[in-house]
Design an enzyme around this catalytic site. Sequence first.
Site, PDB file in Angstrom:
ATOM      1  N   GLU A 153      -4.945  -8.169  -1.483  1.00 12.62           N
ATOM      2  CA  GLU A 153      -5.517  -8.182  -0.178  1.00 12.62           C
ATOM      3  C   GLU A 153      -7.313  -8.116  -0.441  1.00 12.62           C
ATOM      4  O   GLU A 153      -7.487  -7.138  -1.228  1.00 12.62           O
ATOM      5  CB  GLU A 153      -5.360  -7.290   0.660  1.00 12.62           C
ATOM      6  CG  GLU A 153      -3.949  -7.424   1.530  1.00 12.62           C
ATOM      7  CD  GLU A 153      -3.597  -6.331   2.241  1.00 12.62           C
ATOM      8  OE1 GLU A 153      -4.371  -5.753   3.134  1.00 12.62           O
ATOM      9  OE2 GLU A 153      -2.303  -6.042   2.400  1.00 12.62           O
TER      10      GLU A 153
ATOM     11  N   GLU B  98       0.935  -1.199  -0.057  1.00 10.90           N
ATOM     12  CA  GLU B  98       0.206   0.074   0.149  1.00 10.90           C
ATOM     13  C   GLU B  98       0.910   1.216  -0.169  1.00 10.90           C
ATOM     14  O   GLU B  98       0.807   1.989   0.973  1.00 10.90           O
ATOM     15  CB  GLU B  98      -0.955  -0.060   1.375  1.00 10.90           C
ATOM     16  CG  GLU B  98      -2.191  -1.158   0.967  1.00 10.90           C
ATOM     17  CD  GLU B  98      -3.033  -1.099   2.320  1.00 10.90           C
ATOM     18  OE1 GLU B  98      -2.942  -0.607   3.106  1.00 10.90           O
ATOM     19  OE2 GLU B  98      -4.010  -1.646   1.957  1.00 10.90           O
TER      20      GLU B  98
HETATM   21  C1  BG6 Z   1      -4.267  -3.111   4.825  1.00  7.42           C
HETATM   22  C2  BG6 Z   1      -3.100  -3.526   5.420  1.00  7.42           C
HETATM   23  O1  BG6 Z   1      -4.652  -1.819   4.733  1.00  7.42           O
HETATM   24  O2  BG6 Z   1      -5.648  -3.489   5.516  1.00  7.42           O
HETATM   25  C3  BG6 Z   1      -2.914  -4.660   6.410  1.00  7.42           C
HETATM   26  O3  BG6 Z   1      -2.221  -3.752   4.296  1.00  7.42           O
HETATM   27  C4  BG6 Z   1      -4.431  -4.619   7.277  1.00  7.42           C
HETATM   28  O4  BG6 Z   1      -1.752  -4.803   7.083  1.00  7.42           O
HETATM   29  C5  BG6 Z   1      -5.570  -4.873   6.281  1.00  7.42           C
HETATM   30  O5  BG6 Z   1      -4.328  -5.640   8.318  1.00  7.42           O
HETATM   31  C6  BG6 Z   1      -6.804  -4.810   7.005  1.00  7.42           C
HETATM   32  O6  BG6 Z   1      -6.655  -3.757   8.060  1.00  7.42           O
HETATM   33  P1  BG6 Z   1      -7.041  -4.072   9.766  1.00  7.42           P
HETATM   34  O7  BG6 Z   1      -7.203  -2.505  10.098  1.00  7.42           O
HETATM   35  O8  BG6 Z   1      -8.695  -4.415   9.671  1.00  7.42           O
HETATM   36  O9  BG6 Z   1      -6.083  -4.936  10.079  1.00  7.42           O
END
Ligand code: BG6
Length: 482
Positions: free
Chosen positions: A383, A190
């Site tokens: 992701e 990101e």
């Molecule tokens: C992404 C990141 O923005 O979102 C991860 O790359 C992160 O590191 C994921 O864990 C989900 O966000 P969160 O805050 O729910 O863990």
Amino acid sequence: MKFIKKDFLWGGATAAYQFEGEFDKDGKSMNMGEMIPYIKLEDRASPGSKRKGFARAFVEPAIENKEGLHYPKRFGSNHYNRYKEDIDLLAEAKLDIYRMSISWGRIYPNGDESTPNAKGLEFYRNLLTYCKQKGLKIMVTMHHFDTPYPIGVKYGGWMNKQVIEMFIKYAKTLMTEFGDLVDYWLPFNEINISALVPMMGGVAFLEDHPGMSYDQLRFQTLHNQMVAQAKVVQLGHEMLKKKIFGSMIANMTAYPIDCNPINIIEWQKHQELNRYFYYDMAAIGEYPTYMLKLFEKLNVKIDTNPEEMNILKNNTVDFLSFSYYMSGTVGKTVENASGNLSATGKNPFLKATEWGWQIDPQGLRYTLNDLWDRYHLPLFISENGMGYDDKLNDKKTVEDDYRIDYLKQHFLAIKEAIEDGVNIFGYTMWGVIDLVSGGTNEMSKRYGLVYVDYDDFHNGTGNRFKKKSFDWFKHFMESGEL
Ligand code: BG6
């Protein structure tokens, strides 16, 4: 319905600073994430509705080592000691690919050493080799919000151009040591976070630069990381001779709140600044006109030179990857929803998770089409997933039908995008084995197919339990059935 796509890679993703634990073992240095304590819900920056806000420490300098505080990212899911068990689970679920990150602080704890830490290299060689033995392809993120803290203290983080060179040395070591084991490389997770939340991961702090505007700070750190990314691509192409380097962007798809032309312009500007800018930089290699205009307006003057600009232009990425969790709305008068990065508005047609993230599978289809049409580069969803406060039941499993539904709807959206003609070659589900939340530091915001027995304070055995979604995913891998 069947999902058949030859050569499509299905998998899961994690990040070292949320998953490994053993924050100070075998010579590793700390990163900022490991200095952020667990903040109780009522003390968070956005009080009010349940689980709505970011952990306060993301918007304030970290609170170091106060008594009685718990630092979840120091413990993660104890993957450092349990990696074989974890990789066995991924293989058992029949995944094709594992996206993981390497911790810079395990390899060059201070950033400026002349030789890498042998113990760190040994850990990752063992882990990567084990993945290969289990038949997994591997995507490695070189930097997942974990700049070593000593670099922040001594060099002021990514505002300092010396840090670019330290990162290239680190990247070179990784490609020399593991080039034969890794299938795809992402220099940064990101990368747009550095412009959106520059304090995250200790990338830069305003206090270190008296008199500097916040906009100058955030766009300069982004610039320096973009140059570092292009240099890794350049070096990687020379060293490994393969087109396996991608940019990873936190995607923030939003819709205009209505068809009022004023809101359409607002939306267009939002999407340029929050999405296209980062993809344009990685895929086209130059600053888009709309950003140059914005810089004039904000009085931002990027510290750069013709050599850097040539590096950016001549070393664009081979593929684009992004995280996709939700969508939002934009307009002059929109009520904000919650989200991972920038505030966008509520959409009355969408339901949200407990954390306020609006679930929008069709938005994924839209995003894939949009990016393919605009850039004509292969796409990879690095992701996606659903955070939920899962509960382990008496049968030592979690009945996570909500997650199965979330995944199924998003997989169908991918299928539709492929039928639309989009070139997408893979997907890794976020937090495939439960890990500490990046944004709120909770263990109880779980994403995995596998439950990890730790609470927010790391009470528990750390044992792994397969959720219902594990069996669903495995069945999907075996049959293609949705
Ligand atoms: C992404 C990141 O923005 O979102 C991860 O790359 C992160 O590191 C994921 O864990 C989900 O966000 P969160 O805050 O729910 O863990």
